[in-house]
Design an enzyme around this catalytic site. Structure first.
Site, PDB file in Angstrom:
ATOM      1  N   ASP A 186      49.043 101.509  35.963  1.00  8.92           N
ATOM      2  CA  ASP A 186      48.326 102.762  35.679  1.00  8.92           C
ATOM      3  C   ASP A 186      49.286 103.944  35.525  1.00  8.92           C
ATOM      4  OD1 ASP A 186      46.019 101.177  36.230  1.00  8.92           O
ATOM      5  OD2 ASP A 186      46.214 101.664  38.355  1.00  8.92           O
ATOM      6  N   GLU A 380      37.323 103.761  32.394  1.00 11.14           N
ATOM      7  CA  GLU A 380      38.098 104.482  33.403  1.00 11.14           C
ATOM      8  C   GLU A 380      39.408 104.972  32.798  1.00 11.14           C
ATOM      9  OE1 GLU A 380      38.800 101.759  36.592  1.00 11.14           O
ATOM     10  OE2 GLU A 380      40.107 100.442  35.426  1.00 11.14           O
TER      11      GLU A 380
END
Length: 617
Positions: A186, A380
């Site tokens: 991420d 997301e």
């Protein structure tokens, strides 16, 4: 004395003063227009960018004022636009008489700016104005530099014959093929500039971070949710105890983000939620050093308070409409206001205005404005990037799941305001997109998903992306983690260059970024050849899309596993139309193929349905 020996022949082809044609005379492209009489080329005098600048002939110099983007607009009519000025070839002042001057003017698409091409079957064309029916000519049989170009009754003599020679450019070279890869899940990128030197930092899950000076070679800065992590002064357990207490888990942290505050301090957004439910939080810690140590200033958002009032006053927490308070990204808009976008699955993606001195949202906003998702949509990792080139804010998100078989893929929507509304290429308001995978898959512009170029390389579940703009070069970069075919859950960070296409959408280069020496300009001669072609389609694909072979031919046709047409113009503007798939606008570029260890021409293009196609030579 003007010769009219061939005029009677040419008049037989003229209907109403214009050439009749049912076939496309010339493919769209960037050309040098060379006169058959003088062997000199069409030139915007003095490299002018002004309306009304004169058009002359001059010996070839390689300048952009001698390059022309030629675009077919229908019915054998072409717009001819200077690459240097962006202005169009025009018969001045609506003059239909012999001797009228030809100039450049801002393109408006009128008949004085449209030209028909008469193929003379000798490598040359007659260039005939739609308004006057008269031809572009070098006056008075003049072979000198600076001789004027105007219009005259079409007689197809050598001064009226023009060769359209495709532009050619020097190829760039590879500056380096050395990579030092890193595993940061991420990754959120931040460009830190000190005294003109930029260091790129990425911050990710499990308090991992790394840095690079070139976006190719990364050095680890931190990793691990334990007291060996320097980001929090080797005291992460105590420093972030408030958040750990909310979830009851002090072993994990999710996708971090860093921004510099107006005070000069750095704000580190830490966050976490349980894997089994949206009980989550986001907090802020600050430091005067980007590498820490960071000190906690408190939680700013919570979620998952079952049966209790949510951050929205008077509303009991409902995970189908309220967010999971994780995956934060803080950014400044073009006017200097600070915003915080966040959310994962649950009620979707939300945005709040934040105080640039503290990094915390202003009071009274609750969860903020809903931008996208809901009903536990698999969406997301929102990251918002403003483009000074297009004037849009681009919201990048990941659809699907992060595991190798989870189908992570990178999508984008755009808005004219940082807090939305955001729309996809089909004009859908993304705030209305919610539901299960089949419900959300048709929406958003899908930039990339899992794929494999046969015999080269591929990705599985690329996503949780961030982006960075390099103002000194005008380059955009997409930064993400990815898994790989036949490699389980092993993941690494990858950086790909991005470009803005003619429709104002970002497209992602098919190969990982490597620095170049020289300008990244591709010409027709480079592009012709065989390509591995990937259609990313629109689904949330859990296996890699496999490449097929196509051929870009010199005559502008496509053959192989797909058939169609293609063209290339200045600034690497690329278009491909494929039978059964549609039309795609994009960008061609030189990129580094690590398998063959060489620079290769590539293209990346999007349809108006938001589908990406890639090709690598």
């Amino acid at each position: 004395m003007r010769s009219f020996l061939s005029q009677s022949i040419k008049l037989a082809l003229i209907s109403g003063g214009l050439i009749s044609s049912t076939a496309l005379a010339l493919s769209n492209g960037t050309y040098v227009l060379k006169n058959n009489f003088s062997n000199k080329v069409m030139d915007v005098a003095s490299r002018s960018t002004a309306d009304g600048a004169n058009i002359i002939q001059y010996q070839p110099t390689g300048g952009t004022n001698q390059l022309w983007d030629v675009t077919h607009v229908g019915n054998n009519r072409y717009a001819i636009v200077s690459v240097h000025s962006g202005k169009a070839l025009e018969v001045f002042n609506f003059d239909a008489s012999d001797g009228a001057n030809i100039v450049q003017w801002a393109y408006w698409g009128g008949d004085t700016q449209l030209w028909q091409l008469d193929d003379l079957n000798n490598g040359y064309y007659g260039l005939i104005n739609q308004y006057s029916g008269k031809a572009a000519e070098v006056f008075n049989f003049d072979a000198n530099n600076g001789a004027n170009i105007g219009q005259w009754t079409y007689w197809a003599g050598a001064p009226q014959q023009w060769a359209f020679e495709p532009a050619s450019y020097a190829d760039p070279t590879l500056a380096s093929s050395q990579f030092t890869d890193i595993s940061v899940h991420d990754p959120s990128i931040f460009a830190h500039n000190v005294n003109g030197q930029t260091t790129y930092y990425i911050f990710g899950s499990f308090a991992a971070s790394a840095k690079s000076n070139d976006l190719m070679n990364w050095t680890s800065v931190s990793d691990g949710v334990d007291n060996n992590n320097p980001l929090f002064g080797y005291n992460i357990t105590n420093e972030l105890a408030e958040g750990f207490a909310w979830t009851g888990d002090n072993t994990a942290l999710w996708a971090a983000d860093v921004v510099q505050l107006s005070t000069g301090q750095f704000a580190y957004y830490y966050n976490q939620s349980l894997m089994t439910e949206p009980r989550g939080y986001t907090g802020v810690a600050t430091s005067w050093n980007i590498e820490g140590a960071y000190s906690n200033t408190g939680l700013i958002l919570k979620s998952g308070m079952w049966g209790q009032e949510s951050e929205n006053p008077g509303e009991i927490y409902d995970p189908t409409i309220h967010p999971n308070a994780v995956d934060p990204h803080a950014f400044y808009d073009k006017d200097g206001k600070m915003w915080l976008v966040y959310g994962s699955y649950s009620g979707g993606i939300f945005i709040l205005e934040a105080n640039p001195a503290t990094g915390k949202p202003y009071a009274g906003q609750g969860y903020g404005t809903h931008l996208l998702g809901g009903d536990h949509s698999h969406i997301e990792g929102a990251f918002i990037q403003y483009s000074p080139e297009s004037g849009y804010y681009y919201m990048f998100v990941s659809f699907g799941g992060l595991a190798s078989d989870g189908g992570y893929n990178v999508r984008v929507a755009r808005a004219t305001s940082p807090n939305g509304p955001y729309y996809d290429a089909q004009g859908n308001n993304m705030a209305n997109v919610r539901g299960d995978r089949s419900a959300i898959a048709p929406y958003g512009v899908k930039l990339m998903g899992g794929f494999e170029f046969a015999g080269d390389y591929g990705y599985l579940a690329p996503g949780h992306q961030s982006s960075v703009y390099k103002p000194e070069t005008g380059q955009y970069f997409l930064v993400f983690h990815t898994r790989f075919p036949n490699s389980g859950e092993f993941h690494q960070v990858r950086v790909h260059e991005m470009f803005i296409n003619s429709d104002g959408w970002p497209v992602v280069a098919p190969q990982r970024y490597a620095a170049l020496n020289g300008e990244n300009i591709v010409d027709l001669y480079d592009m012709v050849g065989s390509y591995k072609f990937v259609n990313h389609e629109k689904d949330i694909n859990t296996s890699a899309k496999q490449s097929v072979n196509i051929q870009l031919n010199a005559d502008g046709t496509v053959s192989g596993n797909h058939s169609g047409t293609w063209w290339l113009q200045s600034s690497n503007k690329f278009h491909i139309s494929l039978n059964g798939l549609g039309s795609f606008n994009g960008v061609a570029s030189w990129q580094y193929n690590a398998t063959s260890n060489q620079l290769v021409p590539t293209f990346s293009a999007l349809s108006n349905q938001g589908v990406a196609v890639w090709g690598t030579k």
